[in-house]
Design a protein around this motif. Structure first.
Motif, PDB file in Angstrom:
ATOM      1  N   SER A 107       0.830  -1.210   0.000  1.00 30.39           N
ATOM      2  CA  SER A 107       0.000   0.000   0.000  1.00 30.39           C
ATOM      3  C   SER A 107       0.859   1.252   0.000  1.00 30.39           C
ATOM      4  CB  SER A 107      -0.929   0.011   1.224  1.00 30.39           C
ATOM      5  OG  SER A 107      -0.161  -0.015   2.422  1.00 30.39           O
TER       6      SER A 107
ATOM      7  N   CYS B 134       0.875   2.973  -5.139  1.00 29.67           N
ATOM      8  CA  CYS B 134      -0.222   3.927  -4.929  1.00 29.67           C
ATOM      9  C   CYS B 134       0.217   5.386  -5.027  1.00 29.67           C
ATOM     10  CB  CYS B 134      -0.917   3.682  -3.589  1.00 29.67           C
ATOM     11  SG  CYS B 134      -1.523   1.974  -3.396  1.00 29.67           S
TER      12      CYS B 134
ATOM     13  N   ASP C  18      -3.410   6.562  -8.654  1.00 30.14           N
ATOM     14  CA  ASP C  18      -4.549   5.680  -8.389  1.00 30.14           C
ATOM     15  C   ASP C  18      -4.765   4.673  -9.503  1.00 30.14           C
ATOM     16  OD1 ASP C  18      -5.072   6.955  -5.959  1.00 30.14           O
ATOM     17  OD2 ASP C  18      -6.352   8.460  -6.921  1.00 30.14           O
ATOM     18  N   GLU C  19      -4.498   5.102 -10.737  1.00 29.41           N
ATOM     19  CA  GLU C  19      -4.674   4.238 -11.892  1.00 29.41           C
ATOM     20  C   GLU C  19      -3.720   4.698 -12.981  1.00 29.41           C
ATOM     21  OE1 GLU C  19      -8.668   4.602 -13.180  1.00 29.41           O
ATOM     22  OE2 GLU C  19      -8.545   6.768 -13.511  1.00 29.41           O
TER      23      GLU C  19
ATOM     24  N   SER D 275      -4.180   7.846 -15.183  1.00 28.00           N
ATOM     25  CA  SER D 275      -3.976   9.151 -14.553  1.00 28.00           C
ATOM     26  C   SER D 275      -2.502   9.458 -14.319  1.00 28.00           C
ATOM     27  CB  SER D 275      -4.734   9.229 -13.224  1.00 28.00           C
ATOM     28  OG  SER D 275      -4.195   8.311 -12.269  1.00 28.00           O
TER      29      SER D 275
END
Length: 340
Positions: A55, A253, A256-257, A260
């Protein structure tokens, strides 16, 4: 688009941001543990892969350092590096500048020479058998002290004719570049090139410190530079290379994707961005996979892909003459594969 993927794989390119310890695949982890008599806290390869659920940067580093415990001998470092070079050659790379973290190993009682000799032997083998040239960059672990960094630089002294530069990695937050200004100055006096991780999790100010206090030749990551318009203008004006790692950013992280990711914006702003794999065994993709996934996610054009390839060489530590010959190769390839 299979044609785009084939174009990317064949496009001559360099990798400038690769932690060799981060290319340790789970299968290699078990192989090295077996031959070195080390017990692993994982039942099998699948259990290792399941643990690769991060994370943030620190979650990743915890297992990264645990995995490195299996690296003990020159043979281990040689085999690790040669396996990486074989993969990156298949991805179309003709040059790679690889990081290594000697402190990760010397703290475990592994001699600096053991690490260096194994890596250098693999680099030479990659040059002669794969046609992949390479340079070695010693990274200081920023969560350790400046004193420890100086000791590592001293241990490296017999190898400085074969080490191209020094870098700064590990936990970024709370460990600003300024912490290592004096050791970077000492490395500069030895004629070494300078790089530093900055602006991945740390703020734009860390990028400024790396430029002003460490006087680096390029910035590793640098994503958060985009939060500071004046900093962006400076990076463009000074043509500072940014070694961007899209799949790493996704896995940790930082974005986010993938759609982007700021890479396309970086190019449009005139930043000298490059695509790299960072720690590919942990982040789900080697060099070509980073290129292909990012190209699809961001809709990168062929011209942008060629720019990225050219950036990878102009941002490297090859000599001007070597860079020019690599750029010719890129341009000839692009011309030969131009759309009909």
């Amino acid at each position: 688009m299979p044609d785009l993927e084939a174009f990317i794989r064949g496009l001559p390119k360099a990798e400038l941001h690769l932690h060799i310890e981060g290319s340790l695949e789970p299968e290699q982890m078990f192989e090295f543990a077996r031959r070195n008599g080390i017990e692993l806290p994982f039942a099998d390869v699948e259990a290792v892969r399941a643990a690769y659920a991060f994370s943030n940067l620190q979650d990743f580093l915890d297992i990264y350092y645990q995995g490195a415990r299996v690296l003990l001998t020159e043979r281990d470092f040689h085999d690790l590096a040669l396996a990486y070079f074989r993969r990156v050659a298949e991805d179309g790379a003709t040059h790679a500048e690889i990081f290594f973290d000697p402190q990760t190993h010397t703290e475990r009682g592994v001699a600096f020479a053991t690490v260096a000799e194994g890596l250098l032997a693999a680099m030479e083998e990659a040059r002669t058998t794969l046609g992949v040239t390479s340079k070695l960059i010693l990274c200081f672990l920023r969560h350790l002290s400046e004193e420890a960094a100086f000791e590592t630089l001293n241990q490296a002294r017999p190898y400085l004719d074969r080490i191209a530069g020094v870098g700064l990695d590990s936990s970024e937050l709370g460990h600003p570049p300024s912490k290592f200004a004096r050791v970077f100055a000492a490395a500069r006096e030895q004629g070494l090139k300078l790089v530093a991780h900055a602006g991945e999790e740390g703020p734009p100010e860390y990028v400024r410190e790396a430029l002003d206090l460490l006087r680096v030749d390029r910035i590793d990551h640098g994503n958060r530079s985009l939060e500071d318009a004046d900093l962006v203008k400076r990076l463009v004006a000074e043509a500072v290379p940014l070694t961007v790692c899209p799949l790493s950013n996704l896995k940790l992280c930082v974005v986010d994707e993938l759609p982007s990711h700021p890479l396309k914006r970086m190019l449009r702003l005139g930043l000298k961005a490059t695509i790299n794999s960072d720690d590919p065994a942990y982040f789900g993709g080697y060099l070509a996979e980073n290129w292909i996934s990012t190209a699809h996610a961001l809709g990168l054009t062929r011209d942008e892909l060629v720019t990225l390839a050219r950036n990878s060489f102009t941002g490297s530590f090859l000599t001007p003459g070597e860079i020019e010959s690599r750029l010719v190769e890129v341009d000839l390839y692009a011309a030969a594969h131009a759309p009909a």
